[in-house]
Each structure stands twice: as structure tokens, then as C-alpha cells.
Design a protein around this motif. Structure first.
Motif, mmCIF file in Angstrom:
data_model
loop_
_atom_site.group_PDB
_atom_site.id
_atom_site.type_symbol
_atom_site.label_atom_id
_atom_site.label_comp_id
_atom_site.label_asym_id
_atom_site.label_seq_id
_atom_site.Cartn_x
_atom_site.Cartn_y
_atom_site.Cartn_z
ATOM 1 N N ASP A 21 0.818 -1.212 0.000
ATOM 2 C CA ASP A 21 0.000 0.000 0.000
ATOM 3 C C ASP A 21 0.851 1.261 0.000
ATOM 4 O OD1 ASP A 21 -2.395 -1.358 -0.108
ATOM 5 O OD2 ASP A 21 -2.728 -1.326 2.062
ATOM 6 N N LEU A 22 1.959 1.236 0.738
ATOM 7 C CA LEU A 22 2.846 2.396 0.764
ATOM 8 C C LEU A 22 3.478 2.638 -0.600
ATOM 9 C CD1 LEU A 22 4.661 1.961 4.208
ATOM 10 C CD2 LEU A 22 2.993 3.720 3.580
ATOM 11 N N LEU A 23 3.851 1.553 -1.282
ATOM 12 C CA LEU A 23 4.516 1.708 -2.571
ATOM 13 C C LEU A 23 3.551 2.239 -3.627
ATOM 14 C CD1 LEU A 23 7.267 -0.447 -3.996
ATOM 15 C CD2 LEU A 23 5.436 0.251 -5.517
ATOM 16 N N VAL A 24 2.333 1.684 -3.701
ATOM 17 C CA VAL A 24 1.408 2.153 -4.738
ATOM 18 C C VAL A 24 0.946 3.579 -4.453
ATOM 19 C CG1 VAL A 24 0.660 -0.178 -5.329
ATOM 20 C CG2 VAL A 24 -0.656 1.144 -3.650
ATOM 21 N N ALA A 25 0.975 3.982 -3.174
ATOM 22 C CA ALA A 25 0.604 5.360 -2.847
ATOM 23 C C ALA A 25 1.582 6.359 -3.449
ATOM 24 C CB ALA A 25 0.534 5.540 -1.336
ATOM 25 N N ALA A 26 2.806 5.891 -3.769
ATOM 26 C CA ALA A 26 3.800 6.761 -4.398
ATOM 27 C C ALA A 26 3.567 6.930 -5.898
ATOM 28 C CB ALA A 26 5.207 6.194 -4.162
ATOM 29 N N ASN A 27 2.615 6.189 -6.440
ATOM 30 C CA ASN A 27 2.281 6.247 -7.866
ATOM 31 C C ASN A 27 1.213 7.316 -8.072
ATOM 32 O OD1 ASN A 27 1.253 5.901 -10.445
ATOM 33 N ND2 ASN A 27 1.222 3.668 -10.340
ATOM 34 N N PRO A 28 1.531 8.447 -8.692
ATOM 35 C CA PRO A 28 0.532 9.508 -8.876
ATOM 36 C C PRO A 28 -0.673 8.995 -9.663
ATOM 37 C CG PRO A 28 2.735 10.297 -9.417
ATOM 38 C CD PRO A 28 2.840 8.808 -9.256
ATOM 39 N N LEU A 164 8.852 5.200 -22.201
ATOM 40 C CA LEU A 164 8.453 5.890 -20.980
ATOM 41 C C LEU A 164 8.258 4.905 -19.837
ATOM 42 C CD1 LEU A 164 7.585 8.387 -19.405
ATOM 43 C CD2 LEU A 164 5.282 8.106 -20.371
ATOM 44 N N TRP A 165 7.636 3.763 -20.124
ATOM 45 C CA TRP A 165 7.429 2.748 -19.086
ATOM 46 C C TRP A 165 8.775 2.280 -18.522
ATOM 47 C CZ3 TRP A 165 4.701 0.857 -15.462
ATOM 48 C CH2 TRP A 165 4.937 -0.427 -14.958
ATOM 49 N N THR A 166 9.720 1.995 -19.381
ATOM 50 C CA THR A 166 11.040 1.548 -18.924
ATOM 51 C C THR A 166 11.739 2.642 -18.124
ATOM 52 O OG1 THR A 166 11.342 -0.102 -20.667
ATOM 53 C CG2 THR A 166 13.328 0.847 -19.717
ATOM 54 N N ILE A 173 10.273 2.729 -9.910
ATOM 55 C CA ILE A 173 9.678 1.479 -9.446
ATOM 56 C C ILE A 173 10.724 0.470 -8.992
ATOM 57 C CG2 ILE A 173 8.286 -0.514 -10.147
ATOM 58 C CD1 ILE A 173 6.696 1.414 -11.951
ATOM 59 N N LEU A 174 11.747 0.245 -9.792
ATOM 60 C CA LEU A 174 12.764 -0.743 -9.422
ATOM 61 C C LEU A 174 13.560 -0.328 -8.187
ATOM 62 C CD1 LEU A 174 13.995 -1.845 -12.958
ATOM 63 C CD2 LEU A 174 12.447 -3.052 -11.412
ATOM 64 N N PRO A 175 13.980 0.949 -8.047
ATOM 65 C CA PRO A 175 14.663 1.336 -6.804
ATOM 66 C C PRO A 175 13.788 1.165 -5.564
ATOM 67 C CG PRO A 175 15.125 2.931 -8.524
ATOM 68 C CD PRO A 175 14.068 2.019 -9.071
ATOM 69 N N LEU A 176 12.495 1.482 -5.663
ATOM 70 C CA LEU A 176 11.605 1.284 -4.517
ATOM 71 C C LEU A 176 11.465 -0.197 -4.184
ATOM 72 C CD1 LEU A 176 8.764 3.881 -5.230
ATOM 73 C CD2 LEU A 176 10.433 3.945 -3.374
ATOM 74 N N GLY A 177 11.378 -1.028 -5.214
ATOM 75 C CA GLY A 177 11.282 -2.462 -4.988
ATOM 76 C C GLY A 177 12.520 -3.023 -4.315
ATOM 77 N N ARG A 178 13.686 -2.581 -4.758
ATOM 78 C CA ARG A 178 14.925 -3.052 -4.137
ATOM 79 C C ARG A 178 15.025 -2.587 -2.692
ATOM 80 N NH1 ARG A 178 17.022 -2.095 -9.450
ATOM 81 N NH2 ARG A 178 17.551 0.067 -8.938
ATOM 82 N N GLU A 187 10.903 -6.351 -10.767
ATOM 83 C CA GLU A 187 11.485 -6.728 -12.059
ATOM 84 C C GLU A 187 10.417 -7.403 -12.916
ATOM 85 O OE1 GLU A 187 14.455 -6.854 -13.706
ATOM 86 O OE2 GLU A 187 15.885 -5.987 -12.289
ATOM 87 N N HIS A 188 9.636 -8.260 -12.275
ATOM 88 C CA HIS A 188 8.536 -8.938 -12.984
ATOM 89 C C HIS A 188 7.540 -7.908 -13.507
ATOM 90 C CE1 HIS A 188 5.179 -11.732 -13.720
ATOM 91 N NE2 HIS A 188 4.443 -10.792 -13.142
ATOM 92 N N LEU A 189 7.188 -6.924 -12.671
ATOM 93 C CA LEU A 189 6.246 -5.898 -13.103
ATOM 94 C C LEU A 189 6.741 -5.208 -14.363
ATOM 95 C CD1 LEU A 189 3.885 -3.876 -12.792
ATOM 96 C CD2 LEU A 189 5.304 -2.628 -11.152
ATOM 97 N N TRP A 190 7.988 -4.775 -14.352
ATOM 98 C CA TRP A 190 8.555 -4.095 -15.517
ATOM 99 C C TRP A 190 8.492 -4.981 -16.767
ATOM 100 C CZ3 TRP A 190 14.387 -4.412 -16.567
ATOM 101 C CH2 TRP A 190 14.700 -3.751 -17.766
ATOM 102 N N ARG A 191 9.029 -6.189 -16.641
ATOM 103 C CA ARG A 191 9.143 -7.054 -17.813
ATOM 104 C C ARG A 191 7.797 -7.603 -18.276
ATOM 105 N NH1 ARG A 191 14.521 -8.308 -18.733
ATOM 106 N NH2 ARG A 191 15.941 -7.754 -17.027
#
Length: 236
Positions: A21-28, A164-166, A173-178, A187-191
């Protein structure tokens, strides 16, 4: 790195659930876009008593979006990740909401004899092993003429949206995931988005599964051309 599948993906979501929930809240626009897609089901004026399936409900963000769009409906949230579902169940919900731990391919056990009047599936179809089989199962669990809205990362097909997605994934997204210890999942989300259907191809997939009046609707902001709402009806 290969895509996560089946049990491995569920385990990754279980692990990420406490921080999700915290991570998706960072998605405008994340929650606002879900509410927009839920409204596109068109249930506000005729939702009283309707059975609505929230397929891939996760921690309940899509469930909350459905409540804002069709608060009088009976909502069944289904997810394959026990960890995500635990987070959803811990929140406050009206008595018209229930949650079921099940995979998207076991809807026969969830729906019972009474079909669903509407289905909302957010960020799900690119994560299932066989989207055609899942869509066929969803169609079989719906009443004739029932409505569906799929809210999904499905690129437009234009190179600029793929780039743009990449860029967003690598910068945010990847730095927050790490940082949260969930590298594999993000990584799965991106790919998975890069490897999934373009918007036009997914619309055709829905039509082939027995859905009519299929339309592809854009979402605003940075996700234009990246995330779409796909709406349609179950053929009679």
C-alpha cells in the motif's frame, strides 16, 4: 531475469504485501485511476444487490474503488496471494463485501450457482499463465449481458510509451522495490508489461473470449498510452 509464474508469483506478492500500500501510494493517480475504471462499469444507478467480482483484489484498493462506484453492490474480492488478502481483510468494510482466497482459474468454486452481474479485474491478466483460459472462466461465471472492466498495463504499441514505461521503472519502481527487498516482484512488473499484449491485441483477446461491445479507454496523466480500461459485456 525471467518472469515469475504461478506459485512463485504468489509468494512474491505475499512477501511484498506489508509494504504494498505504501509503494502504490507513491504512484501519482493510482487510486484515482482505479476509481475511474470502476465507474466505467456503469453500476452507480443500477448496482443495488448486484453481484460484483473483484478479481485480483490484492490489498483491497480495487475493492475500495468499486465501493465508490457501486456502493450498494455485493462485492466478492478474490486473490491468489494469502498475504495480500490478509491485508485486505484487516481493513474496515461494509457487510456487502467478502473476500475469498482462490486463483483466477478457480472461479467456478467462487461463483457457485449464482452468476456475477459485473467483473472488475485490475492489474491481473498479464500475471496469469493463460489469459485466454482465465477470460473464458470469467465469461462462464458471468450472467448474459453482464459488464466487465479490465484495468491493466497494456502499452499502446507506440515506441514512446514503451520507452516511458522503462524509464519510470528504472528511475522509480525498481529502486523502490529493491529498497523494500522485493526486487524480483518489481522486475517482474517491468518485464511483464513489456511482454504483454498491446491494447489493441488485448481487446481482440476479449472479443475472442465471448465479450461484446469491447472498448479501449485511455487513462490520464503519465499513464496515457501505458494503462487502459477495457470495457465490454458478456455475450448472451
Amino acid at each position: 531475469m525471467s518472469l515469475l509464474r504461478d506459485d512463485a508469483l504468489s509468494v512474491a506478492f505475499d512477501h511484498a504485501a506489508p509494504r504494498y500500500d505504501l509503494l502504490v501510494a507513491a504512484n501519482p493517480g493510482y487510486h484515482r485511476h482505479l476509481r475511474r475504471s470502476a465507474r466505467r462499469l456503469g453500476l452507480r444507478d443500477e448496482g443495488a444487490g448486484s453481484r460484483v467480482l473483484d478479481l485480483g483484489c490484492g490489498t483491497g484498493a480495487s475493492t475500495a474503488a468499486l465501493l465508490s462506484a457501486a456502493g450498494r453492490a455485493r462485492i466478492t474480492g478474490v486473490d491468489a496471494s494469502r498475504g495480500m488478502l490478509d491485508r485486505a481483510e484487516a481493513k474496515q468494510w461494509p457487510g456487502t463485501v467478502r473476500f475469498v482466497h482462490a486463483s483466477a482459474d478457480r472461479l467456478g468454486e467462487v461463483s457457485g450457482a449464482e452468476p456475477f452481474d459485473a467483473v472488475f479485474a485490475a492489474y491481473l491478466l498479464r500475471n496469469v499463465p493463460d489469459p485466454d483460459r482465465t477470460l473464458a472462466g470469467v465469461r462462464a461465471a458471468m450472467a448474459p449481458g453482464a459488464r466487465i472492466a479490465v484495468h491493466e498495463y497494456a502499452l499502446s504499441g507506440k515506441p514512446v510509451h514503451r520507452a516511458l514505461w522503462t524509464a519510470v521503472c528504472r528511475a522509480v519502481i525498481l529502486p523502490l522495490g529493491r529498497a523494500g527487498g522485493d526486487t524480483e516482484l518489481y522486475e517482474h512488473l517491468w518485464r511483464s508489461v513489456l511482454g504483454f499484449d498491446t491494447a489493441g491485441v488485448f481487446a481482440q483477446r476479449m472479443r475472442a473470449a465471448g465479450f461484446t461491445d469491447v472498448r479501449v479507454l485511455p487513462l490520464p496523466g503519465w499513464q496515457t498510452g501505458i494503462t487502459h480500461t477495457f470495457v465490454g459485456r458478456a455475450a448472451a
